[in-house]
Design a protein around this motif. Structure first.
Motif, PDB file in Angstrom:
ATOM      1  N   ASP A  71      23.409  57.713  26.441  1.00 23.60           N
ATOM      2  CA  ASP A  71      23.449  56.526  25.604  1.00 23.60           C
ATOM      3  C   ASP A  71      24.907  56.245  25.432  1.00 23.60           C
ATOM      4  OD1 ASP A  71      22.752  58.127  23.930  1.00 23.60           O
ATOM      5  OD2 ASP A  71      23.061  56.277  22.051  1.00 23.60           O
ATOM      6  N   ARG A  72      26.013  57.244  24.648  1.00 25.51           N
ATOM      7  CA  ARG A  72      26.968  57.374  24.882  1.00 25.51           C
ATOM      8  C   ARG A  72      28.140  56.953  25.754  1.00 25.51           C
ATOM      9  NH1 ARG A  72      28.016  54.902  20.691  1.00 25.51           N
ATOM     10  NH2 ARG A  72      30.249  55.469  21.423  1.00 25.51           N
ATOM     11  N   ILE A  73      28.232  57.756  26.440  1.00 29.39           N
ATOM     12  CA  ILE A  73      28.179  57.538  28.004  1.00 29.39           C
ATOM     13  C   ILE A  73      28.486  56.630  28.833  1.00 29.39           C
ATOM     14  CG2 ILE A  73      28.063  58.400  30.589  1.00 29.39           C
ATOM     15  CD1 ILE A  73      28.134  61.233  29.371  1.00 29.39           C
ATOM     16  N   THR A  74      26.596  55.494  28.539  1.00 28.14           N
ATOM     17  CA  THR A  74      26.819  54.208  29.329  1.00 28.14           C
ATOM     18  C   THR A  74      27.677  53.700  28.546  1.00 28.14           C
ATOM     19  OG1 THR A  74      23.998  54.642  29.538  1.00 28.14           O
ATOM     20  CG2 THR A  74      24.978  52.828  29.460  1.00 28.14           C
ATOM     21  N   VAL A  75      27.627  53.565  27.342  1.00 28.42           N
ATOM     22  CA  VAL A  75      28.759  52.352  26.234  1.00 28.42           C
ATOM     23  C   VAL A  75      30.381  52.638  26.756  1.00 28.42           C
ATOM     24  CG1 VAL A  75      29.172  51.938  23.858  1.00 28.42           C
ATOM     25  CG2 VAL A  75      27.093  52.526  24.656  1.00 28.42           C
ATOM     26  N   ARG A  76      30.591  53.495  27.341  1.00 20.57           N
ATOM     27  CA  ARG A  76      31.559  54.444  27.880  1.00 20.57           C
ATOM     28  C   ARG A  76      31.967  53.165  29.078  1.00 20.57           C
ATOM     29  NH1 ARG A  76      35.097  58.066  26.002  1.00 20.57           N
ATOM     30  NH2 ARG A  76      34.589  59.437  24.868  1.00 20.57           N
ATOM     31  N   GLY A  77      30.501  53.257  29.299  1.00 17.79           N
ATOM     32  CA  GLY A  77      30.987  52.253  30.884  1.00 17.79           C
ATOM     33  C   GLY A  77      30.516  52.811  31.898  1.00 17.79           C
ATOM     34  N   ILE A  78      29.812  53.742  32.423  1.00 12.82           N
ATOM     35  CA  ILE A  78      29.634  54.704  33.391  1.00 12.82           C
ATOM     36  C   ILE A  78      27.526  54.008  33.725  1.00 12.82           C
ATOM     37  CG2 ILE A  78      28.355  56.956  34.462  1.00 12.82           C
ATOM     38  CD1 ILE A  78      31.132  58.211  32.890  1.00 12.82           C
ATOM     39  N   ALA A  79      27.435  53.787  35.118  1.00 13.83           N
ATOM     40  CA  ALA A  79      26.384  53.418  34.734  1.00 13.83           C
ATOM     41  C   ALA A  79      25.350  54.321  35.978  1.00 13.83           C
ATOM     42  CB  ALA A  79      25.811  51.809  34.821  1.00 13.83           C
ATOM     43  N   ARG A  80      23.893  53.649  36.633  1.00 14.31           N
ATOM     44  CA  ARG A  80      23.011  54.973  37.527  1.00 14.31           C
ATOM     45  C   ARG A  80      22.058  54.465  37.715  1.00 14.31           C
ATOM     46  NH1 ARG A  80      20.983  61.050  35.622  1.00 14.31           N
ATOM     47  NH2 ARG A  80      20.460  60.292  38.149  1.00 14.31           N
ATOM     48  N   THR A  81      21.616  54.981  39.257  1.00 17.62           N
ATOM     49  CA  THR A  81      20.538  54.582  39.505  1.00 17.62           C
ATOM     50  C   THR A  81      19.662  56.023  39.763  1.00 17.62           C
ATOM     51  OG1 THR A  81      20.719  54.317  42.038  1.00 17.62           O
ATOM     52  CG2 THR A  81      21.033  52.828  40.897  1.00 17.62           C
ATOM     53  N   PHE A  82      18.527  56.475  39.993  1.00 15.81           N
ATOM     54  CA  PHE A  82      17.910  56.849  40.073  1.00 15.81           C
ATOM     55  C   PHE A  82      17.552  57.291  41.392  1.00 15.81           C
ATOM     56  CE2 PHE A  82      17.886  55.937  35.704  1.00 15.81           C
ATOM     57  CZ  PHE A  82      18.215  58.307  34.750  1.00 15.81           C
TER      58      PHE A  82
END
Ligand SMILES: Nc1ncnc2c1ncn2[C@@H]1O[C@H](COP(=O)(O)OP(=O)(O)OP(=O)(O)O)[C@@H](O)[C@H]1O
Ligand SMILES: [Mg+2]
Length: 204
Positions: A71-82
């Motif tokens: 969740d911290r990495i998401t806040v930094r601006g990285i998103a993914r699909t699975f």
């Protein structure tokens, strides 16, 4: 934007990722290729905080992010699909994008659900943005259909919309065209191109 520096991941005796180094510059679309079991998903799991590298470093926009929570990495601006689609199948397409925004920026599902009604104004804004994202991936007309009833290619596009709900700078797509027919793959390719061109995203 993203730098992987001598990243290795071992599961017991099995080395799944073996000394991988590469960089993705802002505004690039980079393809990561390799046969089954080459370690692509494992590398994605390291970059997004689902796994910790056994050795090596991951940097995002200059900061070391290895070992940070997802969740911290998401806040930094990285998103993914699975690779294996992970949608809430009973919920509508729209609700998947809305809850995606909350869950990806909070540590647990419970926190995400509790946060939803707490800020009604914010919630209205989130729903509006979710509608925009569904339109962007071509799912506007299906906003109220259960995610699980959508055709496979649409589910993959919905996963992209959900990832975009966190307003990422870098988007990691794990096998985005898997199981798609040629027409769906062409539409996806066009979508990926427009995400870079129009939304300024960097894509791995
Ligand atoms: N949690 C885990 N525990 C043990 N071994 C794992 C784990 N996750 C992946 N592996 C193993 O690590 C190796 C790399 O798997 P990974 O899923 O990263 O490959 P991939 O390149 O994504 O493959 P595919 O093209 O099939 O998606 C494989 O041998 C896999 O079996
Ligand atoms: Mg994989």
């Amino acid at each position: 934007m993203l730098e992987c520096d001598h990243v290795s991941v071992a599961f017991g005796g099995l080395v799944a990722v073996d000394d991988v180094s590469f960089a993705v510059a802002e505004g690039e679309i980079v393809g990561l290729i390799g046969p089954n079991g080459a370690g692509k998903t494992t590398l994605f799991n390291v970059v997004t905080g689902f796994l910790r590298a056994t050795s090596g470093r991951v940097r995002f926009r200059g900061d070391a992010i290895g070992g940070e929570r997802p969740d911290r990495i998401t806040v930094r601006g990285i998103a993914r699909t699975f690779q294996n689609i992970r949608l809430f199948r009973e919920m509508s397409a729209l609700e998947n994008v809305v809850i995606g925004r909350h869950i990806r920026t909070r540590a647990t599902l419970l926190e995400a659900v509790l946060a939803a009604p707490a800020h009604r104004l914010e919630e209205a804004r989130v729903r509006l943005r979710a509608r925009e994202l569904l339109d962007l991936v071509g799912l506007g007309p299906r906003a109220h259909e259960p995610a699980g009833s959508l055709p496979y290619g649409d589910q993959r596009r919905l996963e992209i919309a959900r990832a975009l709900a966190t307003e990422p700078r870098l988007l990691l797509l794990d096998e985005p065209a898997a199981g798609m027919n040629p027409a769906e793959t062409r539409a996806l390719t066009a979508l990926i191109g427009s995400l870079r061109r129009d939304a300024g995203l960097t894509i791995l």
